[in-house]
Design a protein around this motif. Structure first.
Motif, PDB file in Angstrom:
ATOM      1  N   LYS A   6      -7.317   5.590  19.683  1.00  0.00           N
ATOM      2  CA  LYS A   6      -6.123   5.774  18.862  1.00  0.00           C
ATOM      3  C   LYS A   6      -5.675   4.480  18.183  1.00  0.00           C
ATOM      4  CE  LYS A   6      -3.329   5.581  23.108  1.00  0.00           C
ATOM      5  NZ  LYS A   6      -2.392   6.365  23.942  1.00  0.00           N
ATOM      6  N   HIS A   7      -5.898   3.314  18.814  1.00  0.00           N
ATOM      7  CA  HIS A   7      -5.456   2.053  18.213  1.00  0.00           C
ATOM      8  C   HIS A   7      -6.239   1.751  16.935  1.00  0.00           C
ATOM      9  CE1 HIS A   7      -2.789   1.048  21.519  1.00  0.00           C
ATOM     10  NE2 HIS A   7      -3.754   1.369  22.370  1.00  0.00           N
ATOM     11  N   ARG A  49       7.945  -2.677  10.047  1.00  0.00           N
ATOM     12  CA  ARG A  49       8.424  -1.376  10.517  1.00  0.00           C
ATOM     13  C   ARG A  49       7.273  -0.386  10.691  1.00  0.00           C
ATOM     14  NH1 ARG A  49      13.774   0.916   8.032  1.00  0.00           N
ATOM     15  NH2 ARG A  49      13.686   1.884  10.089  1.00  0.00           N
ATOM     16  N   THR A  50       6.246  -0.500   9.828  1.00  0.00           N
ATOM     17  CA  THR A  50       5.092   0.391   9.960  1.00  0.00           C
ATOM     18  C   THR A  50       4.322   0.091  11.235  1.00  0.00           C
ATOM     19  OG1 THR A  50       4.916   0.494   7.541  1.00  0.00           O
ATOM     20  CG2 THR A  50       3.022   1.248   8.809  1.00  0.00           C
ATOM     21  N   THR A 109      10.264   9.755  10.982  1.00  0.00           N
ATOM     22  CA  THR A 109       8.893  10.010  11.427  1.00  0.00           C
ATOM     23  C   THR A 109       8.790   9.932  12.940  1.00  0.00           C
ATOM     24  OG1 THR A 109       7.973   9.150   9.360  1.00  0.00           O
ATOM     25  CG2 THR A 109       6.517   9.196  11.269  1.00  0.00           C
ATOM     26  N   ALA A 110       9.423   8.928  13.540  1.00  0.00           N
ATOM     27  CA  ALA A 110       9.369   8.781  15.000  1.00  0.00           C
ATOM     28  C   ALA A 110       9.998   9.991  15.697  1.00  0.00           C
ATOM     29  CB  ALA A 110      10.086   7.492  15.414  1.00  0.00           C
ATOM     30  N   ALA A 140       3.116   1.412  16.929  1.00  0.00           N
ATOM     31  CA  ALA A 140       3.179   1.100  18.363  1.00  0.00           C
ATOM     32  C   ALA A 140       3.850   2.243  19.136  1.00  0.00           C
ATOM     33  CB  ALA A 140       3.937  -0.200  18.584  1.00  0.00           C
ATOM     34  N   LYS A 141       4.897   2.839  18.548  1.00  0.00           N
ATOM     35  CA  LYS A 141       5.547   3.995  19.192  1.00  0.00           C
ATOM     36  C   LYS A 141       4.606   5.195  19.241  1.00  0.00           C
ATOM     37  CE  LYS A 141      10.361   2.957  17.906  1.00  0.00           C
ATOM     38  NZ  LYS A 141      11.539   3.450  17.132  1.00  0.00           N
TER      39      LYS A 141
END
Length: 708
Positions: A330-331, A313-314, A250-251, A319-320
């Motif tokens: 967005k947060h 991990r999610t 995904t990243a 955060a990325k």
């Protein structure tokens, strides 16, 4: 004159100048002695040289005047030039102002003319556009599309613009009169929309960013623009998830797409946010559900590990992704996506955590006791048990039968490490998975379970067993294992205290739960200290009892009243030797079992009891002169043994006892003087008298008169 010029060297010194001039003149210096000196010639040379200097001065003055005149002339010429330039600059500035005013006038005229032309051209363009649209509308009205724009694929952009405007116009027309033409326009609208989406999809597959951007710009005014974005999102995920790591995939995918959407779409932040939402609600949610549901009811330990790992991990992935442009908030957007995935699991997390810890802790303890073939004894509660405990604390009487543990402390560092490790993992999960408002409460509940399993079920139980295993004070050859229990309990509690400070305190330090945790910890410590103190006290009693047994069995009355006063070859008695050997072992045992100030405290108490025992023991015998010497030798050995305690008070007590024993051998005439000595003068005279009464010559030598 050239010679004169040579004399003017820098730096100039007048005295040196005169000396050099005299040296150059024949007969003017010291060369050749006093006879060679010629003052007249030197005077003549000075006069000639003065004339030369005057001529040189006049020449230099004329040259200076000439240069000054030339400088004045050039200054005047330069001033005239500057004035001419200033006048030229003023004229040029006036011309520039006139030109600027003229340009402004012309620009105003041009703008006015442009406004007039625009006022004429805009209605004309609108009329032309209206005429063009009416022409195309007539083609739909007639049912025959004759224009090339609708049939030529290369003009699809122009056709899309026309049909989009016709579609808007058709919306305003009455349905009853224009139903057929509205249907035709709508059909063509949807047909073109479908073609544009197909063209966009094909361009995406070919990787033609420019064509994608053109088609997306055309579709922006169509209703199907959202469908175009959906198609893009779906297609960009094809082949992106080929590995087992959905988070890493995904990243990488979002990193690649983030650059592309900025080149294709006019609002890339909206498209990027929609892509991330699609990934979270489909790929990630399905992955999380699959991982957690398969272990939720079958393997709670693995379920909790998976939940912690997936949630960690999610959040790391979020955060990325927050580095990308996803809009203004967005947060909050990313937090909401995470909450939608994990909310159902987080609601029941702490209940499952507590149940797992309760079960796991009980299993670790039971497995340990099973390995020792030990059936855990129930520790009584209620008023009877409390009464027994109070009696035992005040009297040190062993209530109930003493049990033999065969040296087993029933404390295991392996068990403790396992319990602390499970709790540490639980604190880590609690920190990550708990809502901030519930974190202190959840951490406190985990701490209570640690107290229950480690402090109550393990340490406290071992202390109870250890207390029960302590033999009575009059037991013979008793094995004392309670100090081993103390040693291990101290080590374990240090580990417990370290985890309290390292892992629990950061979670509760700024909440009201801190007070509750500290109070609970203090309560646990105090309960353990009471039992440790009781056990140590009873253990010391057993040690003293063992010493007493040795003295009773080994010490004979004839030791201090030997039959042959002149043939005594021993340095100290057998009883003394065995007692000292036993005490040395116990002192070493205490040092290994205690730490810090506890060592001195316990050894002080043991030393005081040891001294009291020896003091009372010595008063049971009567002493001859040689027997008194043996008693002094015994006490000297006891004093040497007391040095191992490294406690000043104990050594002082045995020094005093040694001084008392001197009363057993001192000559009757010196008795009063010895009693007034430095070590004995502060003691009660009744105590001194009691020791003197132990002498066999007390009556015959009438020693009592010294104390009457």
């Amino acid at each position: 004159m050239a010679t004169t010029a040579q004399l003017f060297e820098e730096p100039f010194d007048a005295d040196e100048y005169i000396e050099r001039l005299a040296w150059r003149t024949p007969g003017g210096g010291s060369k050749g002695g006093a006879e060679a000196f010629d003052p007249k010639r030197l005077l003549e040379e000075f006069e000639n040289h003065i004339e030369e200097l005057k001529q040189l001065d006049e020449k230099i003055q004329r040259r200076v005047e000439k240069l000054e005149h030339q400088c004045h002339r050039e200054a005047k010429e330069f001033a005239h030039k500057v004035q001419d330039l200033q006048r030229s600059n003023q004229v040029a500035f006036q011309h520039f102002q006139e030109l600027d005013e003229h340009i402004s006038y012309v620009a105003t005229k041009v703008c006015h003319l442009g406004d007039q032309l625009e006022g004429v051209n805009t209605p004309r363009q609108r009329a032309v556009e209206a005429q063009r649209l009416m022409t195309y509308f007539n083609e739909f009205l007639d049912g025959e599309l004759r224009s090339d724009v609708f049939s030529n694929p290369d003009k699809i952009k122009e056709a899309a613009d026309i049909i989009q405007k016709l579609h808007l116009i058709a919306q305003e027309l009455p349905f009853d009169r224009f139903a057929e033409v509205k249907a035709k326009i709508a059909s063509k609208y949807h047909d073109l929309e479908r073609q544009l989406i197909q063209e966009f999809t094909a361009a995406q597959r070919r990787g033609e960013i420019g064509r994608m951007r053109e088609v997306a710009a055309v579709l922006l005014h169509f209703k199907g623009y959202a469908h175009c974005v959906d198609v893009y999102i779906k297609q960009c995920q094809e082949g992106a998830y080929l590995r087992n790591d959905v988070f890493e995939d995904t990243a990488i995918l979002c990193q690649r797409v983030n650059k592309q959407v900025g080149e294709v779409f006019s609002s890339p932040e909206t498209v990027m946010a929609k892509l991330i939402q699609n990934i979270f609600e489909n790929k990630l949610q399905a992955h999380v559900k699959e991982k957690l549901d398969e272990t939720r009811h079958s393997d709670v330990e693995q379920y909790l590990k998976n939940l912690y790992d997936l949630y960690t991990r999610t959040t790391a992935l979020a955060a990325k992704l927050s580095e990308f442009n996803l809009g203004s908030d967005k947060h909050t957007f990313l937090s909401k996506l995470i909450k939608n995935i994990f909310s159902s699991y987080l609601e029941s997390y702490i209940d499952m955590e507590r149940e797992y810890l309760r079960t796991r802790g009980a299993m670790i303890l039971q497995r340990y006791y099973d390995s020792k073939n030990h059936q855990k004894r129930p520790i009584g509660t209620g008023s009877i048990q409390e009464l027994k405990e109070r009696i035992r604390q005040r009297t040190n009487l062993p209530l109930g039968p003493s049990i033999d543990t065969h040296g087993e402390t029933f404390l295991s560092q392996e068990v403790v490490v396992n319990l602390l490790q499970e709790t540490r993992h639980a604190f880590e999960r609690c920190h990550r998975l708990s809502d901030p408002s519930d974190l202190p409460k959840n951490a406190f509940s985990i701490f209570l379970l640690l107290v229950e399993h480690l402090c109550v079920d393990h340490i406290d139980y071992a202390l109870e067993i250890g207390l029960s295993a302590i033999p009575s004070a009059d037991a013979k050859n008793a094995n004392l294992y309670f100090l081993d229990v103390v040693q291990q309990a101290n080590t374990i509690f240090h580990l417990f205290d370290k985890q309290f400070n390292d892992h629990l305190m950061p979670l509760i330090s700024s909440s009201p739960k801190l007070t509750e945790c500290l109070h609970k910890k203090k309560e646990v410590i105090e309960q353990m200290e009471v039992k440790l103190d009781t056990g140590i006290d009873r253990t010391l009693n057993c040690m003293v009892g063992q010493m007493k047994h040795i003295l009773t069995t080994e010490q004979k009355k004839t030791d201090f009243r030997p039959e042959d006063e002149n043939n005594v070859m021993i340095q100290y008695t057998t009883a003394c030797s065995k007692v000292c050997s036993y005490v040395s072992r116990q002192v070493e045992h205490v040092r290994k079992s205690m730490d810090g100030k506890n060592v001195d405290t316990v050894l002080t108490e043991l030393g005081v009891r040891f001294h009291r025992l020896i003091h009372e023991h010595l008063q049971q015998f009567s002493y001859s002169s040689m027997g008194g010497m043996l008693a002094i030798c015994d006490v000297a050995e006891y004093r040497r043994c007391a040095k191992d305690f490294r406690v000043p008070l104990v050594l002082q007590l045995f020094d005093t006892l040694h001084a008392l024993c001197n009363l057993l051998v001192v000559a009757p005439d010196n008795l009063k003087q010895v009693c007034s000595g430095e070590q004995l003068t502060s003691l009660d005279r009744n105590l001194l008298h009691a020791f003197v009464q132990l002498r066999v010559d007390y009556r015959s030598a009438r020693l009592g008169r010294h104390f009457s």
